[in-house]
Design an enzyme around this catalytic site. Structure first.
Site, PDB file in Angstrom:
ATOM      1  N   SER A 139     -13.627  38.916  63.677  1.00 52.07           N
ATOM      2  CA  SER A 139     -13.973  40.343  63.525  1.00 52.07           C
ATOM      3  C   SER A 139     -13.540  40.839  64.820  1.00 52.07           C
ATOM      4  O   SER A 139     -13.546  40.106  65.795  1.00 52.07           O
ATOM      5  CB  SER A 139     -15.486  40.484  63.165  1.00 52.07           C
ATOM      6  OG  SER A 139     -15.710  41.981  63.529  1.00 52.07           O
ATOM      7  N   TYR A 152     -24.558  38.505  64.488  1.00 54.01           N
ATOM      8  CA  TYR A 152     -23.033  38.602  64.054  1.00 54.01           C
ATOM      9  C   TYR A 152     -22.174  38.414  65.103  1.00 54.01           C
ATOM     10  O   TYR A 152     -21.071  37.739  65.100  1.00 54.01           O
ATOM     11  CB  TYR A 152     -22.903  39.975  63.221  1.00 54.01           C
ATOM     12  CG  TYR A 152     -21.643  40.265  62.582  1.00 54.01           C
ATOM     13  CD1 TYR A 152     -21.337  39.999  61.013  1.00 54.01           C
ATOM     14  CD2 TYR A 152     -20.476  41.003  63.078  1.00 54.01           C
ATOM     15  CE1 TYR A 152     -20.111  40.120  60.745  1.00 54.01           C
ATOM     16  CE2 TYR A 152     -19.365  41.059  62.387  1.00 54.01           C
ATOM     17  CZ  TYR A 152     -19.369  40.934  61.138  1.00 54.01           C
ATOM     18  OH  TYR A 152     -18.125  40.994  60.716  1.00 54.01           O
TER      19      TYR A 152
HETATM   20  P1  NAD Z   1     -17.948  41.367  51.120  1.00 64.05           P
HETATM   21  O1  NAD Z   1     -19.281  41.286  51.205  1.00 64.05           O
HETATM   22  O2  NAD Z   1     -17.185  42.041  50.336  1.00 64.05           O
HETATM   23  O3  NAD Z   1     -17.498  39.982  50.788  1.00 64.05           O
HETATM   24  C1  NAD Z   1     -18.369  38.618  51.316  1.00 64.05           C
HETATM   25  C2  NAD Z   1     -18.014  37.447  50.440  1.00 64.05           C
HETATM   26  O4  NAD Z   1     -18.762  36.509  50.830  1.00 64.05           O
HETATM   27  C3  NAD Z   1     -18.627  37.711  49.059  1.00 64.05           C
HETATM   28  O5  NAD Z   1     -17.670  36.901  48.199  1.00 64.05           O
HETATM   29  C4  NAD Z   1     -20.070  37.200  49.145  1.00 64.05           C
HETATM   30  O6  NAD Z   1     -20.301  36.708  47.674  1.00 64.05           O
HETATM   31  C5  NAD Z   1     -19.670  35.959  50.002  1.00 64.05           C
HETATM   32  N1  NAD Z   1     -20.900  35.321  50.406  1.00 64.05           N
HETATM   33  C6  NAD Z   1     -21.885  35.736  51.069  1.00 64.05           C
HETATM   34  N2  NAD Z   1     -22.806  34.976  51.224  1.00 64.05           N
HETATM   35  C7  NAD Z   1     -22.329  33.840  50.901  1.00 64.05           C
HETATM   36  C8  NAD Z   1     -22.850  32.464  50.787  1.00 64.05           C
HETATM   37  N3  NAD Z   1     -23.760  32.198  51.422  1.00 64.05           N
HETATM   38  N4  NAD Z   1     -22.028  31.378  50.244  1.00 64.05           N
HETATM   39  C9  NAD Z   1     -20.662  31.909  49.784  1.00 64.05           C
HETATM   40  N5  NAD Z   1     -20.092  32.983  49.923  1.00 64.05           N
HETATM   41  C10 NAD Z   1     -21.101  33.999  50.373  1.00 64.05           C
HETATM   42  O7  NAD Z   1     -17.764  41.565  52.837  1.00 64.05           O
HETATM   43  P2  NAD Z   1     -16.366  41.387  53.333  1.00 64.05           P
HETATM   44  O8  NAD Z   1     -16.243  43.015  54.383  1.00 64.05           O
HETATM   45  O9  NAD Z   1     -15.056  41.297  52.729  1.00 64.05           O
HETATM   46  O10 NAD Z   1     -16.531  40.422  54.479  1.00 64.05           O
HETATM   47  C11 NAD Z   1     -15.436  39.335  54.448  1.00 64.05           C
HETATM   48  C12 NAD Z   1     -15.442  38.696  56.027  1.00 64.05           C
HETATM   49  O11 NAD Z   1     -14.541  39.514  56.740  1.00 64.05           O
HETATM   50  C13 NAD Z   1     -16.904  38.352  56.609  1.00 64.05           C
HETATM   51  O12 NAD Z   1     -16.626  37.142  57.401  1.00 64.05           O
HETATM   52  C14 NAD Z   1     -16.992  39.576  57.477  1.00 64.05           C
HETATM   53  O13 NAD Z   1     -17.667  39.189  58.315  1.00 64.05           O
HETATM   54  C15 NAD Z   1     -15.529  39.811  57.987  1.00 64.05           C
HETATM   55  N6  NAD Z   1     -15.246  41.198  58.595  1.00 64.05           N
HETATM   56  C16 NAD Z   1     -15.391  42.256  57.758  1.00 64.05           C
HETATM   57  C17 NAD Z   1     -15.097  43.463  58.371  1.00 64.05           C
HETATM   58  C18 NAD Z   1     -15.304  44.790  57.477  1.00 64.05           C
HETATM   59  O14 NAD Z   1     -15.214  46.042  58.216  1.00 64.05           O
HETATM   60  N7  NAD Z   1     -15.567  44.668  56.063  1.00 64.05           N
HETATM   61  C19 NAD Z   1     -14.701  43.577  59.557  1.00 64.05           C
HETATM   62  C20 NAD Z   1     -14.655  42.629  60.446  1.00 64.05           C
HETATM   63  C21 NAD Z   1     -14.731  41.174  59.720  1.00 64.05           C
END
Ligand code: NAD
Length: 257
Positions: A139, A152
């Site tokens: 991130s 985080y």
């Molecule tokens: P999201 O909530 O859409 O997806 C998260 C996924 O992780 C889902 O499939 C969920 O079911 C799964 N998950 C959560 N807990 C779990 C567990 N204990 N075991 C297995 N699966 C689990 O979120 P996202 O925004 O797509 O995030 C995905 C990654 O990207 C994360 O690591 C997040 O930190 C990172 N990220 C997101 C953003 C953003 O702006 N959305 C920015 C930077 C980084």
């Protein structure tokens, strides 16, 4: 179809960024192992429509034993994992003195330690085949901090460190390890923060979205999961054979400030 015959395992791929990356890798011919707690049947159908093999394993990324079972499942179904995308993640927002201990533990386990477990289990096969790609979804918070996100930010800085150390250990092999550092991407994880911001501030969701972008992301545009998927495809390509241990920001200028 540059990834035909390869297998990609994407943790947390039932929604958001993980699903976008899985779809993009499948578009290049990779067979996919899906994981996550969301609507896996819909995710499976979307990937299968691309003409590749797709399997789902529901391992909880906070549980090392379940992660081991998932990696054994990938071995049994596909003979191993060629592309490992450590993407599963959760968020909780609170000041450090108010931060619930169980939320801290869960964020460190899911956002950081799970990548250690999948990597330690995937690396032997990648080494043996002398080809592999580990892509850690970190991130902008792996590079800089924000208040009220201590767990985080710690986990994401940690995964950038894990990326560098693992990349160095594998530097003379055909296995590369890199991190992608997105800024804001409009997924369920971020929608929740927008909704909370609207509720707390007594403002509309649309205004909360504008405020959220304006605070951090100079482009004022969300990055899309598909754009991150295309970066993952590049990191899998021969052009990226010598890209090792980087933390690649895709953040609309967030960390350039
Ligand atoms: P999201 O909530 O859409 O997806 C998260 C996924 O992780 C889902 O499939 C969920 O079911 C799964 N998950 C959560 N807990 C779990 C567990 N204990 N075991 C297995 N699966 C689990 O979120 P996202 O925004 O797509 O995030 C995905 C990654 O990207 C994360 O690591 C997040 O930190 C990172 N990220 C997101 C953003 C953003 O702006 N959305 C920015 C930077 C980084």
């Amino acid at each position: 179809m540059s990834l035909k015959g390869k297998t990609a395992l994407v943790t947390g791929s039932t929604s958001g960024i993980g699903l976008g990356i899985a779809q993009t890798l499948a578009g290049q011919g990779a067979n996919i192992v899906l994981n996550g707690f969301g609507d896996f049947e819909a995710a499976r159908a979307a990937i299968a429509a691309l003409g590749v093999r797709v399997e789902y394993h529901g391992a909880d990324m906070s549980k090392p034993g379940e992660i081991e079972a998932m990696m054994a499942f990938a071995q049994e179904k596909f003979g191993g994992v060629d592309v490992l995308v450590n993407n599963a993640g959760i968020q909780h927002v609170a000041r450090v003195e108010d931060f619930p201990v169980e939320k801290w533990d869960a964020i460190i386990a899911i956002n950081l330690s799970s990548a250690f477990h999948t990597s330690r289990l995937a690396v032997p096969g990648m080494r043996a085949r002398n080809w592999g790609r580990i892509i850690n979804v970190a991130s902008a918070h792996g590079l800089v901090a924000s208040a009220a996100k201590s767990a985080y930010v710690a986990a994401k800085h940690g995964i950038v460190g894990l990326t560098k150390a693992t990349a160095l250990e594998l530097a003379t092999t055909g296995v590369t390890v890199n991190a992608i550092c997105p800024g804001w991407v409009l997924t369920p994880l971020v929608q929740k923060q927008i909704d909370d911001r609207a509720a707390k501030g007594g403002i509309s969701v649309a205004q909360a979205q504008i405020d959220l972008l304006g605070e951090k992301q100079p482009s004022l545009q969300f990055t899309t999961p598909q754009q991150l998927g295309e970066l993952a495809v590049f990191l899998c390509s021969p052009a990226a054979d010598n890209v090792r241990g980087v933390a690649w920001a895709v953040d609309g200028g967030w960390t350039a400030q």
